[in-house]
Design a protein around this motif. Structure first.
Motif, PDB file in Angstrom:
ATOM      1  N   SER A 178      55.028  32.836   2.826  1.00 38.83           N
ATOM      2  CA  SER A 178      53.609  32.886   2.935  1.00 38.83           C
ATOM      3  C   SER A 178      53.419  32.738   4.398  1.00 38.83           C
ATOM      4  CB  SER A 178      52.935  31.769   2.215  1.00 38.83           C
ATOM      5  OG  SER A 178      51.567  31.847   2.360  1.00 38.83           O
ATOM      6  N   ARG A 217      58.688  36.803  -5.443  1.00 36.71           N
ATOM      7  CA  ARG A 217      59.512  36.636  -4.246  1.00 36.71           C
ATOM      8  C   ARG A 217      60.970  36.962  -4.572  1.00 36.71           C
ATOM      9  NH1 ARG A 217      58.574  31.661  -0.374  1.00 36.71           N
ATOM     10  NH2 ARG A 217      56.834  33.069   0.078  1.00 36.71           N
ATOM     11  N   GLU A 243      43.483  36.260  -3.100  1.00 35.57           N
ATOM     12  CA  GLU A 243      44.875  35.882  -3.255  1.00 35.57           C
ATOM     13  C   GLU A 243      45.636  37.063  -3.845  1.00 35.57           C
ATOM     14  OE1 GLU A 243      46.337  33.238  -2.219  1.00 35.57           O
ATOM     15  OE2 GLU A 243      44.519  32.224  -1.542  1.00 35.57           O
ATOM     16  N   THR A 267      65.025  37.221  -2.721  1.00 36.00           N
ATOM     17  CA  THR A 267      65.790  36.702  -1.591  1.00 36.00           C
ATOM     18  C   THR A 267      67.194  37.300  -1.566  1.00 36.00           C
ATOM     19  OG1 THR A 267      66.625  34.785  -2.812  1.00 36.00           O
ATOM     20  CG2 THR A 267      64.516  34.525  -1.658  1.00 36.00           C
ATOM     21  N   PRO A 292      51.040  38.280  -7.683  1.00 37.72           N
ATOM     22  CA  PRO A 292      52.491  38.444  -7.591  1.00 37.72           C
ATOM     23  C   PRO A 292      53.029  39.437  -8.602  1.00 37.72           C
ATOM     24  CG  PRO A 292      51.872  36.118  -7.597  1.00 37.72           C
ATOM     25  CD  PRO A 292      50.653  36.892  -7.962  1.00 37.72           C
ATOM     26  N   GLN A 308      61.490  29.998  -8.132  1.00 36.20           N
ATOM     27  CA  GLN A 308      60.384  29.085  -7.900  1.00 36.20           C
ATOM     28  C   GLN A 308      59.082  29.793  -7.538  1.00 36.20           C
ATOM     29  OE1 GLN A 308      60.945  25.782  -8.433  1.00 36.20           O
ATOM     30  NE2 GLN A 308      63.029  26.408  -8.985  1.00 36.20           N
ATOM     31  N   VAL A 309      59.159  30.959  -6.913  1.00 39.29           N
ATOM     32  CA  VAL A 309      57.967  31.663  -6.429  1.00 39.29           C
ATOM     33  C   VAL A 309      57.886  33.038  -7.084  1.00 39.29           C
ATOM     34  CG1 VAL A 309      56.702  32.492  -4.401  1.00 39.29           C
ATOM     35  CG2 VAL A 309      58.189  30.456  -4.220  1.00 39.29           C
ATOM     36  N   ASP A 353      58.267  39.359  -0.386  1.00 39.20           N
ATOM     37  CA  ASP A 353      57.229  39.060  -1.366  1.00 39.20           C
ATOM     38  C   ASP A 353      56.595  40.368  -1.824  1.00 39.20           C
ATOM     39  OD1 ASP A 353      57.453  36.282  -1.409  1.00 39.20           O
ATOM     40  OD2 ASP A 353      56.174  36.050   0.349  1.00 39.20           O
ATOM     41  N   SER A 384      53.582  42.025  -4.281  1.00 41.98           N
ATOM     42  CA  SER A 384      52.348  41.696  -4.996  1.00 41.98           C
ATOM     43  C   SER A 384      51.507  42.955  -5.140  1.00 41.98           C
ATOM     44  CB  SER A 384      51.558  40.614  -4.246  1.00 41.98           C
ATOM     45  OG  SER A 384      51.218  41.060  -2.938  1.00 41.98           O
ATOM     46  N   ASP A 391      63.342  34.997  -6.884  1.00 41.34           N
ATOM     47  CA  ASP A 391      63.284  33.566  -6.624  1.00 41.34           C
ATOM     48  C   ASP A 391      62.772  32.863  -7.874  1.00 41.34           C
ATOM     49  OD1 ASP A 391      62.116  30.962  -5.839  1.00 41.34           O
ATOM     50  OD2 ASP A 391      62.549  31.608  -3.800  1.00 41.34           O
TER      51      ASP A 391
END
Length: 256
Positions: free
Chosen positions: A2, A92, A62, A94, A65, A88-89, A50, A52, A86
């Motif tokens: 972010s 996202r 906002e 990685t 996602p 957790q997000v 990311d 979205s 990811d």
């Protein structure tokens, strides 16, 4: 991220050209495409992308996602390395930094696929900043802060050599292992930048980084409203967003 750093008359004129050359278009709805924010950052732990959908006009500012994409990256004409979602997000993806070699002035390609949509983008890794000097010398002694209300806000000054030919954008970042990023400078073109006292809210060991980056990130960073609703301009083909590289020098910084 972010997310997401870096100005002489000639460089201001260049920045003006970058900004005035960006024609805004009507914001698309969420069905019109995807937005990606993708960053290659050396040194670092992982590359982050990311994904979205654009926010419809009048909606909350906002991003929406998109966790179901296939995201791949590579060097040259191919993008063979799949990135991992990811846990957790949402939205996202990685990739460990050691999975992708660092090659200056070499094209890196990103591919994002979802249903019948395919986005591609290319960026180049800039050379690392050179002749970096920090005042005061925090390499040999801790930074001792005066936290009184009348203390001067800027506590660190960084200088670096400007490359021959066209100027390139730079940014300064400070991070703390527990607090996260505590400082992200404006984009700098003039070979000098400062860090504010507020970057160090408590004592401890921080990481101080100076990055050289690309014009793609400059243009994107200057269009903050556009990046909430739709992204124009963009170096992403088939969608919106940014794919940028940051190559820097980082060092630990002890604050007392």
């Amino acid at each position: 991220m972010s997310h997401p750093p870096i100005r002489s008359l000639a460089t201001l004129a260049l920045l003006s050209t970058l900004l005035t050359g960006c024609d805004a278009t009507a914001p698309p709805g969420p069905e019109a495409g995807l937005v990606i924010e993708a960053y290659l950052v050396w040194p670092g732990d992982a590359f982050v992308v990311d994904v979205s959908r654009p926010v419809p006009p009048g909606d909350v500012p906002e991003p929406i996602p998109e966790p179901g994409a296939r995201v791949a990256i590579g060097i040259g004409e191919e993008a063979p390395l799949l990135m991992t979602p990811d846990g957790q997000v949402p939205g996202r993806y990685t990739l460990p930094i050691d999975a992708l070699p660092l090659e200056d002035d070499t094209p890196y390609r990103l591919s994002v696929e979802l249903d019948d949509q395919r986005l591609t983008a290319v960026t180049y890794v800039p050379i690392r900043p050179t002749n970096v000097q920090i005042t005061p010398d925090v390499d040999t002694a801790p930074l001792v802060l005066d936290r009184s209300e009348d203390a001067f806000d800027d506590v660190l000054t960084l200088t670096w050599a400007l490359p021959e030919g066209n100027p390139t954008p730079h940014l300064i970042q400070v991070t703390h292992p527990d607090l996260g990023r505590t400082f992200n400078s404006a984009i700098r073109w003039d070979g000098e930048g400062t860090v504010e006292r507020q970057a160090f809210p408590e004592d401890g060991v921080y990481e101080l980084c100076l990055y050289r980056t690309t014009d793609d990130l400059v243009v994107y960073d200057q269009n903050r409203q556009a990046r909430r609703l739709y992204v124009a301009p963009s170096n992403v083909e088939g969608g919106f967003g940014v794919f940028a590289a940051l190559h820097g020098i980082c060092q630990p910084l002890t604050v007392r």
